[in-house]
Design a protein around this motif. Sequence first.
Motif, PDB file in Angstrom:
ATOM      1  N   UNK A  73       0.857  -1.204   0.000  1.00  0.00           N
ATOM      2  CA  UNK A  73       0.000   0.000   0.000  1.00  0.00           C
ATOM      3  C   UNK A  73       0.886   1.246   0.000  1.00  0.00           C
ATOM      4  N   UNK A  74       1.518   1.567  -1.125  1.00  0.00           N
ATOM      5  CA  UNK A  74       2.457   2.698  -1.139  1.00  0.00           C
ATOM      6  C   UNK A  74       1.781   4.056  -1.032  1.00  0.00           C
ATOM      7  N   UNK A  75       0.464   4.150  -1.298  1.00  0.00           N
ATOM      8  CA  UNK A  75      -0.225   5.439  -1.260  1.00  0.00           C
ATOM      9  C   UNK A  75      -0.848   5.745   0.095  1.00  0.00           C
ATOM     10  N   UNK A  76      -0.576   4.932   1.089  1.00  0.00           N
ATOM     11  CA  UNK A  76      -1.209   5.107   2.395  1.00  0.00           C
ATOM     12  C   UNK A  76      -0.777   6.435   3.020  1.00  0.00           C
ATOM     13  N   UNK A  77      -1.783   7.250   3.419  1.00  0.00           N
ATOM     14  CA  UNK A  77      -1.528   8.545   4.039  1.00  0.00           C
ATOM     15  C   UNK A  77      -1.954   8.586   5.499  1.00  0.00           C
ATOM     16  N   UNK A  78      -2.975   7.818   5.857  1.00  0.00           N
ATOM     17  CA  UNK A  78      -3.462   7.828   7.229  1.00  0.00           C
ATOM     18  C   UNK A  78      -3.660   6.419   7.756  1.00  0.00           C
ATOM     19  N   UNK A  79      -3.234   6.185   8.987  1.00  0.00           N
ATOM     20  CA  UNK A  79      -3.343   4.858   9.596  1.00  0.00           C
ATOM     21  C   UNK A  79      -3.728   5.032  11.060  1.00  0.00           C
ATOM     22  N   UNK A  80      -4.765   4.294  11.486  1.00  0.00           N
ATOM     23  CA  UNK A  80      -5.187   4.299  12.881  1.00  0.00           C
ATOM     24  C   UNK A  80      -5.372   2.854  13.332  1.00  0.00           C
ATOM     25  N   UNK A  81      -4.547   2.419  14.282  1.00  0.00           N
ATOM     26  CA  UNK A  81      -4.589   1.054  14.801  1.00  0.00           C
ATOM     27  C   UNK A  81      -4.721   1.104  16.325  1.00  0.00           C
ATOM     28  N   UNK A  82      -5.526   2.020  16.814  1.00  0.00           N
ATOM     29  CA  UNK A  82      -5.708   2.152  18.253  1.00  0.00           C
ATOM     30  C   UNK A  82      -6.354   0.915  18.854  1.00  0.00           C
ATOM     31  N   UNK A  83      -5.824   0.496  19.970  1.00  0.00           N
ATOM     32  CA  UNK A  83      -6.369  -0.670  20.655  1.00  0.00           C
ATOM     33  C   UNK A  83      -5.872  -1.995  20.129  1.00  0.00           C
ATOM     34  N   UNK A  84      -4.994  -2.002  19.118  1.00  0.00           N
ATOM     35  CA  UNK A  84      -4.416  -3.249  18.590  1.00  0.00           C
ATOM     36  C   UNK A  84      -3.204  -3.596  19.457  1.00  0.00           C
ATOM     37  N   UNK A  85      -3.425  -4.400  20.474  1.00  0.00           N
ATOM     38  CA  UNK A  85      -2.431  -4.599  21.530  1.00  0.00           C
ATOM     39  C   UNK A  85      -1.242  -5.436  21.074  1.00  0.00           C
ATOM     40  N   UNK A  86      -1.328  -6.083  19.926  1.00  0.00           N
ATOM     41  CA  UNK A  86      -0.221  -6.920  19.460  1.00  0.00           C
ATOM     42  C   UNK A  86       0.746  -6.175  18.559  1.00  0.00           C
ATOM     43  N   UNK A  87       0.596  -4.876  18.404  1.00  0.00           N
ATOM     44  CA  UNK A  87       1.514  -4.070  17.598  1.00  0.00           C
ATOM     45  C   UNK A  87       2.680  -3.632  18.477  1.00  0.00           C
ATOM     46  N   UNK A  88       3.922  -3.830  17.989  1.00  0.00           N
ATOM     47  CA  UNK A  88       5.124  -3.490  18.744  1.00  0.00           C
ATOM     48  C   UNK A  88       5.997  -2.544  17.920  1.00  0.00           C
ATOM     49  N   UNK A  89       7.208  -2.294  18.431  1.00  0.00           N
ATOM     50  CA  UNK A  89       8.140  -1.389  17.741  1.00  0.00           C
ATOM     51  C   UNK A  89       8.556  -1.921  16.379  1.00  0.00           C
ATOM     52  N   UNK A  90       8.573  -3.231  16.223  1.00  0.00           N
ATOM     53  CA  UNK A  90       8.962  -3.804  14.930  1.00  0.00           C
ATOM     54  C   UNK A  90       7.998  -3.375  13.826  1.00  0.00           C
ATOM     55  N   UNK A  91       6.723  -3.302  14.150  1.00  0.00           N
ATOM     56  CA  UNK A  91       5.745  -2.851  13.156  1.00  0.00           C
ATOM     57  C   UNK A  91       5.981  -1.414  12.742  1.00  0.00           C
ATOM     58  N   UNK A  92       6.338  -0.533  13.700  1.00  0.00           N
ATOM     59  CA  UNK A  92       6.625   0.857  13.346  1.00  0.00           C
ATOM     60  C   UNK A  92       7.894   0.976  12.511  1.00  0.00           C
ATOM     61  N   UNK A  93       8.843   0.082  12.692  1.00  0.00           N
ATOM     62  CA  UNK A  93      10.035   0.088  11.839  1.00  0.00           C
ATOM     63  C   UNK A  93       9.653  -0.178  10.380  1.00  0.00           C
ATOM     64  N   UNK A  94       8.674  -1.057  10.148  1.00  0.00           N
ATOM     65  CA  UNK A  94       8.208  -1.288   8.770  1.00  0.00           C
ATOM     66  C   UNK A  94       7.540  -0.037   8.204  1.00  0.00           C
ATOM     67  N   UNK A  95       6.824   0.699   9.055  1.00  0.00           N
ATOM     68  CA  UNK A  95       6.125   1.896   8.576  1.00  0.00           C
ATOM     69  C   UNK A  95       7.049   3.091   8.380  1.00  0.00           C
TER      70      UNK A  95
END
Length: 612
Positions: A150-172
């Motif tokens: 999804x290269x055109x992604x401008x907005x992302x909201x994953x509030x309450x997704x407790x399984x998201x860690x720092x590794x996921x933000x490194x991908x973003x």
Amino acid sequence: MALREKKQPVDSLFAIGTNYVANNLSFYSTGENILEWLPPNIKNNLLRKITCTSYFSRNVNFTDFFKVLVNPSTEEINLTCMAVTDEMLNALHCCSNVRKIHLTVDGNSCTFTTKGLLNLFPNTPKLENLIIMKSKEVNDDVLQCISLHCPRLKGLSIGGCVNVTDKGLEFLSSMRISWLGISQTKITDKGIIKLVQGESGPILTEIIIDNCAQITNLGLNKITECCPNLKILNFQNCDTDILITSVFSCSKFNMKQIFWQIPLYYFAIPKNSGEQFYLFAVLSAWLLRKIGKEFENPHEYDDPNSTIEKIINEAKQLGMQIDFPANKLKQGVGDQVVNILDFLATAAINKQHLIFQKPKLPEEKEQETEVIDDESELNLDRVEEEMIAAYSDDSDEENIFRLDDIKPVKRDMQQIDLKGNVDEESWKLEIERVLPLLKVTIKNENRDWRSHLDLMKSYKQSINETLLPTKTQLEKLHKEIGSTLDKIENREKYLNRELDGVLENYRTLQDQLSKIKEKYKSVSTGVAERNRELNNLNGKVESIKQQMEERGSSMTDGTPLVNIKKAIAKIKSEITNMDVRIGVLQCLLLQTKLREEKQLEHEFENTSVPVF
């Protein structure tokens, strides 16, 4: 004079039809593919209608209808009120033009899995806004899939997704995201720093990281440093010390909204005196401006004594009795600070004419149960009555030909003698003369089914007449297109054979380029960190040089020695003056002593002493 009632706008026929189908969705069988033949714009409108809360209460199998209504032209999917499954996510694979997807998990109603999400995002290359709230199925693998497809992604909201860690933000970090919501996740300072130091940092305008217990002052400092275009920042209930200096320094970025929470006992327990005093001064200035005073906002490096003096003077002018020393406010905590803030807040509330009254509970009335007919349900008896009423009005009665209603035409008609020997030709002539007078014209209306039937027959005849030539032309065009496609396919195969080697070389070069880019990124990050360290060391060296220069100049400067010599000379002159004064005083004392001795001798001589 009676006022005219405003006419309410009437919905269009398209809106009425869409609402009717959405309200009576259970009457349409998906097995017969009734809805499948609808145009894409009608499908999208129906999809928006039936995904609303008011339509979700209908007792229908939504998954079957969802699979029929989604189409390649669908641009927005909002399944907030739906029980989303993997089957529904698989139906979205055809939506290559979708730009916004909104999913919110409510309890255990949603049963989609991580696998369903991983299969979805490779088919949404034009996705711009994604909202998935309170889902345990969203993890780092899902974020990696989003960053790849999804290269055109401008907005992302994953509030309450407790399984998201720092590794996921490194991908973003390699994406260009303008707004991000990661509240109630396991994100730490490490993930935040990786994200804002990536490509998203300069273009981020909104960050929501509330209720992230592992985000501290370090992460917030890095956000304020690397996000110059930030407009909205929300970090409530984070493990921070309010970060007043960092937060209020965001005003240089034209910050519009800042959300954070001041602890209940912040001004009662000493933590960081500098931060607490600055917040006290800022809050006091804001309250004074609400009262109507012209009070400038204090800065971090202002003299605290002058700031305290200004606040105390304004409080005294408002009528507050202050019986404590001013230095009690310099710590930013204590009873004195709380009392001043309480007094200013009360004065601001009174100035704004805010009145807080006790809530009045509404009286509970017994609700009368009424049977309300649901107009959205299809009632065959009602439809039949409406059709009878529509086609049995007074206008249709005018079209009925009644012989009894025909009035005789008052015209001078030539009388004919009816005899048995009348000639046949004379009969025909008489019929031709009388026939126009006997013709009755019936006025047809648009709602008459007879006119519609005649119109349909004429259309059918015209279609049959144009079908044969059109069919031959289309068959000829079909043959030409088929031969052209065969030629294109042969040419394509030839080009593929010729370009196989070139494409392989291109793929290898592209792989090498991607590896080189990854190396460059890793090296560039290391270089950037070393450049920062070098700049810090250079600053320290410059400060040390400046101190050494100041000390060297003070050592080689003869001004202190000259001042000492002048002081010694001045002291010597003062000593000389003191010696002169001492000599004068000694002389005066000697003279006084001699004068007193002479006076005593004179008195002794004048006194007669008897001799025994």
